[in-house]
Design an enzyme around this catalytic site. Structure first.
Site, PDB file in Angstrom:
ATOM      1  CG  HIS A 270      -9.729  14.658   7.704  1.00  0.00           C
ATOM      2  ND1 HIS A 270     -10.540  13.551   7.784  1.00  0.00           N
ATOM      3  CD2 HIS A 270      -8.570  14.221   7.148  1.00  0.00           C
ATOM      4  CE1 HIS A 270      -9.902  12.488   7.293  1.00  0.00           C
ATOM      5  NE2 HIS A 270      -8.699  12.875   6.919  1.00  0.00           N
TER       6      HIS A 270
ATOM      7  NE  ARG B 234      -7.950  10.182   9.167  1.00  0.00           N
ATOM      8  CZ  ARG B 234      -9.163   9.620   9.199  1.00  0.00           C
ATOM      9  NH1 ARG B 234      -9.773   9.415  10.368  1.00  0.00           N
ATOM     10  NH2 ARG B 234      -9.764   9.263   8.084  1.00  0.00           N
TER      11      ARG B 234
ATOM     12  CG  HIS C 257      -0.537   8.045   7.210  1.00  0.00           C
ATOM     13  ND1 HIS C 257      -0.983   7.782   5.943  1.00  0.00           N
ATOM     14  CD2 HIS C 257      -1.470   8.847   7.776  1.00  0.00           C
ATOM     15  CE1 HIS C 257      -2.143   8.382   5.750  1.00  0.00           C
ATOM     16  NE2 HIS C 257      -2.462   9.044   6.844  1.00  0.00           N
TER      17      HIS C 257
ATOM     18  CG  ASN D  98     -14.311  13.624   8.418  1.00  0.00           C
ATOM     19  OD1 ASN D  98     -13.122  13.375   8.261  1.00  0.00           O
ATOM     20  ND2 ASN D  98     -14.852  14.750   7.995  1.00  0.00           N
TER      21      ASN D  98
END
Ligand code: HEM
Ligand SMILES: *[C@@H]1O[C@H](CO)[C@@H](O)[C@H](O)[C@H]1NC(C)=O
Ligand SMILES: *[C@@H]1O[C@H](CO)[C@@H](O)[C@H](O)[C@H]1NC(C)=O
Length: 329
Positions: free
Chosen positions: A63, A59, A189, A91
């Site tokens: 980001h 992840r 996910h 975040n």
């Protein structure tokens, strides 16, 4: 097995072609030959203590790439004069795995000072995280340099979990990724966890007419409510987390089957059933995990090359950071 090997070779070749303009597979072979090995060792070591670092790093890489490209801007600490990306809205307290990158960097600086970028370390670590959770392995084109700017305000480019299909598709398009690639990437996910606060809007006071999101499976909703109870005044404990699905440590295609059963955790997951194309793709992946893995890898390789800094002439300033947490003086 033969098929698997053949696929692996094709992907390998593909990654070299995509990366041919800027980045290179084996970039550190002559410059710091153990670079990828050291990153892998650090991922493995940390994973043995806490398997949550694998989803965390995957992840974190996503980001990073969505804000100023894959330039390790997400690793920079805030200073009195600057609120950095890592402290921006999506975040904040939810990212994990920073120490793995910082430890790998410390070892790499000791071995080959000033050579291996933090951006490449994060990209290698994301690949290793997928592999260690049972996903495919792929070669990462490398040669990224690190950025010198990190601003919390720019995290608006990261799509929100309450976004509908057009909102999230637009966010990926803005970064040069297609809707098909987005669907493949969302399969990430299938591992990890989420804080209750990231989806509790679907459980309580959803809309004037529905107390909970009608697109959410009722049994799943009641289970989530038990895991994420409302406190005084309807508040949700910001520390509460739930697992992404029933096999949160395994990079399997179960995410897509979940979405088809209305067990997508976020609105942005469940929204894949709202258009014929994305629903079709979801069904395809649910039925054939190997096709998903192939598409996932190809999309990861592309995502990991968004707006990379390579030191090309005319490029905005870049460097090889000596400490991933701060820009070089
Ligand atoms: C529409 C796009 C996306 C949205 C809205 C979204 C949103 C979220 C949210 C809200 C969480 C939970 C964070 C928390 O509360 O702890 C999460 C977790 C996660 N996301 Fe996404 N995400 C998206 C795409 C992606 C992509 C493209 C990847 C990687 C390829 C990814 C990988 C992950 C992983 C692995 C986790 C689990 C993190 C952990 O266990 O620490 N996501 N995502
Ligand atoms: C998606 O969400 C955006 C922003 O909230 C909204 O403007 C748009 O109408 C929505 N699209 C659909 C198809 O619901
Ligand atoms: C759905 O996918 C299949 C292949 O898996 C394809 O033949 C078909 O045309 C697709 N349908 C839509 C509506 O995209």
């Amino acid at each position: 097995m033969v098929l698997y090997t053949a696929l692996f070779l094709v992907l390998n070749l593909g990654s070299q072609l995509i990366g041919a303009q800027h980045l290179q597979v084996g970039f550190y072979n002559n410059k710091c030959k153990d670079a990828e090995l050291i990153v892998k060792e650090e991922v493995e070591k940390a994973f043995a203590k806490d398997n949550g670092i694998a989803p965390g790093l995957l992840r974190m890489h996503f980001h990073d790439t969505f804000v100023r490209g894959c330039d390790a801007s997400i690793l920079i600490d805030s200073t009195p004069g600057n609120l950095a990306e890592k402290d921006g809205p999506p975040n904040g307290i939810t990212l994990r795995g920073f120490e793995v990158i910082y430890n790998a960097k410390a070892r790499l600086e000791a071995e080959c000072e000033g050579v291996v970028s933090c951006a490449d370390i994060l990209s290698f670590a994301a690949r290793d995280s997928v592999h260690i959770t049972g996903g495919m392995f792929w070669e990462v084109p490398a040669g990224r340099r690190d950025g010198r700017i990190s601003r919390a305000s720019e995290t608006v480019d990261i799509p929100p979990p309450f976004g509908n299909l057009s909102v999230i598709t637009q966010a990926f398009r803005k970064k040069g990724l297609t809707q098909d690639e987005m669907v493949a990437l969302l399969g990430a996910h299938t591992i990890g966890r989420s804080h209750c606060t990231s989806f509790s809007n679907r459980l309580y006071n959803f809309s004037p007419t529905n107390s909970q999101d009608p697109t959410l499976n009722r049994f799943y909703a009641s289970q989530l409510k038990q895991e994420c109870p409302q406190g005084p005044g309807g508040s949700i404990d910001p520390n509460l987390v739930v697992e992404m699905n029933l096999s949160p440590a395994l990079m399997d295609p179960s995410y897509f089957a979940d979405v088809l059963k209305c067990r997508g955790l976020f609105t942005s997951d469940q929204t894949l059933t709202t258009s014929p194309q994305t629903k079709n793709q979801t069904e395809e992946y649910a039925g054939n995990g190997l096709i998903w893995q192939q598409d996932f890898v190809a999309a990861m390789i592309k995502m990991s090359q968004i707006e990379v800094l390579t030191g090309a002439p005319g490029e905005r300033r870049s460097e090889i950071r000596s400490n991933c947490r701060r820009i070089n003086p």
